[in-house]
Design a protein around this motif. Structure first.
Motif, PDB file in Angstrom:
ATOM      1  N   ASP A 134       0.832  -1.202   0.000  1.00 32.94           N
ATOM      2  CA  ASP A 134       0.000   0.000   0.000  1.00 32.94           C
ATOM      3  C   ASP A 134       0.869   1.256   0.000  1.00 32.94           C
ATOM      4  OD1 ASP A 134      -2.668   1.208   0.169  1.00 32.94           O
ATOM      5  OD2 ASP A 134      -2.054   1.843   2.174  1.00 32.94           O
ATOM      6  N   THR A 144       0.242   9.741   0.204  1.00 26.81           N
ATOM      7  CA  THR A 144      -0.444  10.058   1.448  1.00 26.81           C
ATOM      8  C   THR A 144       0.439   9.578   2.587  1.00 26.81           C
ATOM      9  OG1 THR A 144      -1.669   7.954   1.328  1.00 26.81           O
ATOM     10  CG2 THR A 144      -2.773   9.929   0.502  1.00 26.81           C
ATOM     11  N   GLY A 147      -0.510   5.750   7.443  1.00 26.23           N
ATOM     12  CA  GLY A 147      -1.662   5.791   8.326  1.00 26.23           C
ATOM     13  C   GLY A 147      -1.477   5.031   9.616  1.00 26.23           C
ATOM     14  N   CYS A 148      -0.369   4.301   9.726  1.00 29.27           N
ATOM     15  CA  CYS A 148      -0.100   3.535  10.941  1.00 29.27           C
ATOM     16  C   CYS A 148       1.408   3.389  11.092  1.00 29.27           C
ATOM     17  CB  CYS A 148      -0.777   2.164  10.896  1.00 29.27           C
ATOM     18  SG  CYS A 148      -0.152   1.055   9.606  1.00 29.27           S
ATOM     19  N   PRO A 219      -4.683   2.602  13.041  1.00 28.91           N
ATOM     20  CA  PRO A 219      -4.576   3.956  12.475  1.00 28.91           C
ATOM     21  C   PRO A 219      -4.064   4.954  13.508  1.00 28.91           C
ATOM     22  CG  PRO A 219      -6.668   2.937  11.880  1.00 28.91           C
ATOM     23  CD  PRO A 219      -6.045   2.045  12.910  1.00 28.91           C
ATOM     24  N   GLY A 223      -9.527   9.067  10.312  1.00 28.46           N
ATOM     25  CA  GLY A 223      -9.244   9.536   8.963  1.00 28.46           C
ATOM     26  C   GLY A 223      -8.046   8.865   8.338  1.00 28.46           C
ATOM     27  N   ASP A 224      -7.128   8.349   9.159  1.00 31.55           N
ATOM     28  CA  ASP A 224      -6.011   7.575   8.632  1.00 31.55           C
ATOM     29  C   ASP A 224      -6.512   6.190   8.230  1.00 31.55           C
ATOM     30  OD1 ASP A 224      -4.072   9.533   8.953  1.00 31.55           O
ATOM     31  OD2 ASP A 224      -3.675   8.962  11.029  1.00 31.55           O
ATOM     32  N   THR A 225      -5.926   5.637   7.188  1.00 29.26           N
ATOM     33  CA  THR A 225      -6.400   4.353   6.683  1.00 29.26           C
ATOM     34  C   THR A 225      -5.319   3.288   6.779  1.00 29.26           C
ATOM     35  OG1 THR A 225      -5.747   4.914   4.408  1.00 29.26           O
ATOM     36  CG2 THR A 225      -7.992   5.470   5.083  1.00 29.26           C
ATOM     37  N   PRO A 228      -7.513  -3.402   5.126  1.00 31.94           N
ATOM     38  CA  PRO A 228      -8.312  -4.271   5.997  1.00 31.94           C
ATOM     39  C   PRO A 228      -7.574  -5.516   6.483  1.00 31.94           C
ATOM     40  CG  PRO A 228      -9.651  -3.478   4.181  1.00 31.94           C
ATOM     41  CD  PRO A 228      -8.251  -3.033   3.898  1.00 31.94           C
ATOM     42  N   TYR A 231      -5.326  -4.538   9.270  1.00 34.20           N
ATOM     43  CA  TYR A 231      -6.035  -4.000  10.428  1.00 34.20           C
ATOM     44  C   TYR A 231      -6.781  -5.089  11.187  1.00 34.20           C
ATOM     45  CZ  TYR A 231      -8.588  -0.313  12.982  1.00 34.20           C
ATOM     46  OH  TYR A 231      -9.090   0.522  13.947  1.00 34.20           O
TER      47      TYR A 231
END
Length: 232
Positions: A134, A144, A147-148, A219, A223-225, A228, A231
């Motif tokens: 990703d 971007t 997110g984590c 996250p 708003g952070d992605t 799936p 996660y």
């Protein structure tokens, strides 16, 4: 596989255009007034515009070439990173018991904070592959921020691989390129703190806060992605 005796400069320059998610300016190239729109020029003081315009054609050509080479290197390193992570996963699948020594012998997982090495099992590696893929996709679709925490660590692994390639082929890259790229890609990520204490003394502090291993695939903020699979 590229032979270490080959000069891969032209190949990397050809790959530069594939890195559509980051502009050369984001990678550290100073803009030239002749390449700006009228609106863009209004964002700079006249003195700054004059300084930019004073750069000689030779120096400008060198700066553009170095930054394009960096873009191609990031593209190339993205592919190598994922390939080596799958190789690491294959190595782990042959082990009955995982030890830190096993992780130390891997290609990518060995670059992660060593105090958590006993947790880098096959399931973790599968999640890390998804997050890393990703991250590398963002280099194409539009960057971007991670997110984590795992994504921030994937960025560091990517840059580690880029440095290895730079050293092997003695690439002519912009000075201090890694620090400049980290400033853009990692922003306020705290992942560097995980490397500040390799002897284990910092483990309790990390586990007690947001840097704890159990938070790596969570996250950072609403708003952070996070993909799936990672996660879950």
């Amino acid at each position: 596989m590229i032979d270490e005796d080959d000069d891969i400069t032209e190949e990397l320059l050809a790959d530069a255009g594939k890195l559509t998610g980051l502009s050369l300016e984001l990678l550290g190239l100073d803009p030239h007034p002749d390449e700006m729109t009228a609106e863009q020029r209004l964002q700079f003081d006249p003195e700054d515009l004059a300084e930019m315009a004073a750069v000689s054609p030779e120096d400008r050509h060198k700066a553009v070439r170095q930054t394009r080479l960096l873009a191609g290197l990031l593209w190339n390193s993205s592919s190598i990173l994922i390939d080596q992570l799958f190789r690491d996963l294959g190595t782990l699948s042959t082990l009955d018991v995982l030890t830190p020594a096993d992780i130390a012998g891997t290609s990518v997982l060995s670059s992660l904070p060593p105090q958590f090495a006993a947790s880098y099992d096959a399931k973790f590696t599968q999640k890390f592959i998804v997050v890393s893929a990703d991250v590398t996709a963002s280099l194409v679709r539009g960057w971007t921020a991670p997110g984590c925490l795992a994504a921030a660590l994937a960025v560091r692994c990517l840059l580690d691989q880029a440095e290895i390639t730079e050293e092997i082929y003695e690439l002519d890259l912009p000075e201090n390129w890694r620090a400049a790229v980290e400033e853009v890609l990692l922003e306020d990520a705290d992942s560097e703190a995980l490397y500040s204490d390799d002897d284990g003394d910092g483990l309790d502090r990390a586990d007690a806060g947001a840097l704890g291993f159990e938070h790596w695939f969570r996250p950072f903020a609403p708003g952070d992605t996070v993909p799936p699979y990672a996660y879950s």
